[in-house]
Design a protein around this motif. Structure first.
Motif, PDB file in Angstrom:
ATOM      1  N   ILE A  15      53.996  23.125  23.189  1.00 24.68           N
ATOM      2  CA  ILE A  15      54.030  22.068  24.201  1.00 24.68           C
ATOM      3  C   ILE A  15      55.323  22.199  24.989  1.00 24.68           C
ATOM      4  O   ILE A  15      56.404  22.227  24.429  1.00 24.68           O
ATOM      5  N   THR A  47      52.528  21.726  29.872  1.00 28.50           N
ATOM      6  CA  THR A  47      51.660  20.737  29.214  1.00 28.50           C
ATOM      7  C   THR A  47      51.977  19.334  29.731  1.00 28.50           C
ATOM      8  O   THR A  47      51.075  18.553  30.032  1.00 28.50           O
ATOM      9  N   ARG A  54      46.568  19.328  22.263  1.00 27.04           N
ATOM     10  CA  ARG A  54      47.801  19.577  23.035  1.00 27.04           C
ATOM     11  C   ARG A  54      47.909  18.635  24.232  1.00 27.04           C
ATOM     12  O   ARG A  54      48.980  18.054  24.479  1.00 27.04           O
ATOM     13  N   ILE A  55      46.789  18.448  24.961  1.00 28.73           N
ATOM     14  CA  ILE A  55      46.785  17.582  26.142  1.00 28.73           C
ATOM     15  C   ILE A  55      46.159  16.226  25.803  1.00 28.73           C
ATOM     16  O   ILE A  55      46.612  15.182  26.284  1.00 28.73           O
TER      17      ILE A  55
END
Ligand SMILES: C[S@@+](CC[C@H](N)C(=O)[O-])C[C@H]1O[C@@H](n2cnc3c(N)ncnc32)[C@H](O)[C@@H]1O
Length: 255
Positions: free
Chosen positions: A24, A28, A54-55
């Motif tokens: 990250i 991101t 991650r998002i």
């Protein structure tokens, strides 16, 4: 190269190193800000190929209702570890074949994940499902690399990633230009016996994706080079493309 679905699922080994493959960082954070700005306050987001969140997890932190689909249970297990409160709901499934039966203000398909659909028919199927899951006024966001440099590759490419102080990943890339297929291998060297995983992708050019999107009842709203909003130009090596459902599409209604 064979063309089967599910070839790009991340197994236990890749899931265990995924967050070190794509740590990250600034990109991101910009992706999260981009999707957040596109989505009405308190609205809903569906991420296709949600991976380790991650998002998705930071988006849920912005107060959105976030749901993710992924075909890999090990990746979803990593997401649950990152999100012990369960702020992101998930479903194990193949986003190229099945929808959620729900609609969302924003549907995202990031980090080249669209290319896991390895025929143009599968890609149209995937885009139609994305459109069907858009709420009225909703937006579909797709991030992908521009294949031009790869399309002209004459021989396999090799590169290396640093995972941590004790492990590396060796990547090879082979392109079959006639089929627009790209086979990548990831070999993880982490002290034990090296382990290799293969992923097959069908790359598509930005205007080709637009055409497939039109055949799926979507139309392009905006395209930038990245999540920061850099203008898309002839030298852009990737794109962030935003689509909306096209109510006037002659193709949109049929599956
Ligand atoms: C490159 S990762 C992206 C993960 C996440 N979206 C991110 O931005 O970090 C691609 C993800 O798509 C999943 N995937 C690949 N093919 C899929 C399919 N047909 N259906 C559902 N998930 C799939 C993989 O298991 C993996 O988690």
């Amino acid at each position: 190269m064979t063309t089967t679905l599910g070839n790009a699922l991340y197994d236990q080994k890749l899931a265990s190193v995924y967050d070190r493959m794509y740590p990250i960082g600034h990109d991101t954070e910009q992706a999260v800000a981009f999707v957040a700005a596109l989505t009405p306050p308190g609205g809903s987001v569906l991420e296709l190929g949600v991976g380790t969140g991650r998002i998705a997890v930071p988006l849920a932190g912005h107060g959105f209702t976030v749901h993710g689909i992924d075909g890999s249970e090990p990746m979803l297990a990593e997401l649950r570890a990152r999100d012990p409160q369960g702020t992101v709901t998930t479903r194990l499934g193949d986003f190229t074949r099945e929808g959620t039966g729900r609609t969302f203000d924003t549907v995202t398909l990031v980090l080249n994940t669209f290319f896991v659909a390895v025929t143009k028919e599968q890609q149209v199927g995937c885009l139609r499902l994305a459109r069907e899951q858009l709420a009225p006024g909703g937006r579909f966001v797709l991030e992908a690399f521009d294949p031009a440099p790869y399309h002209h590759m004459e021989k396999p490419d090799h590169s290396m990633r640093h995972l941590d102080e004790r492990s590396i990943m060796l990547d090879t890339l082979t392109v079959d230009r006639s089929q627009q297929l790209m086979l990548s291998t990831h070999t993880i060297i982490d002290g034990g016996a090296p382990e290799t995983r293969e992923h097959l992708l069908r790359y598509a050019f930005p205007f080709e994706i637009d055409l497939l999107a039109e055949l799926s009842g979507l139309r392009l709203v905006e395209r930038t080079e990245d999540w920061a909003g850099t203008p898309y130009t002839s030298s852009s090596l990737r794109h962030v493309s935003v689509y909306e459902a096209d109510p006037d599409s002659p193709w949109g209604g049929c599956r």
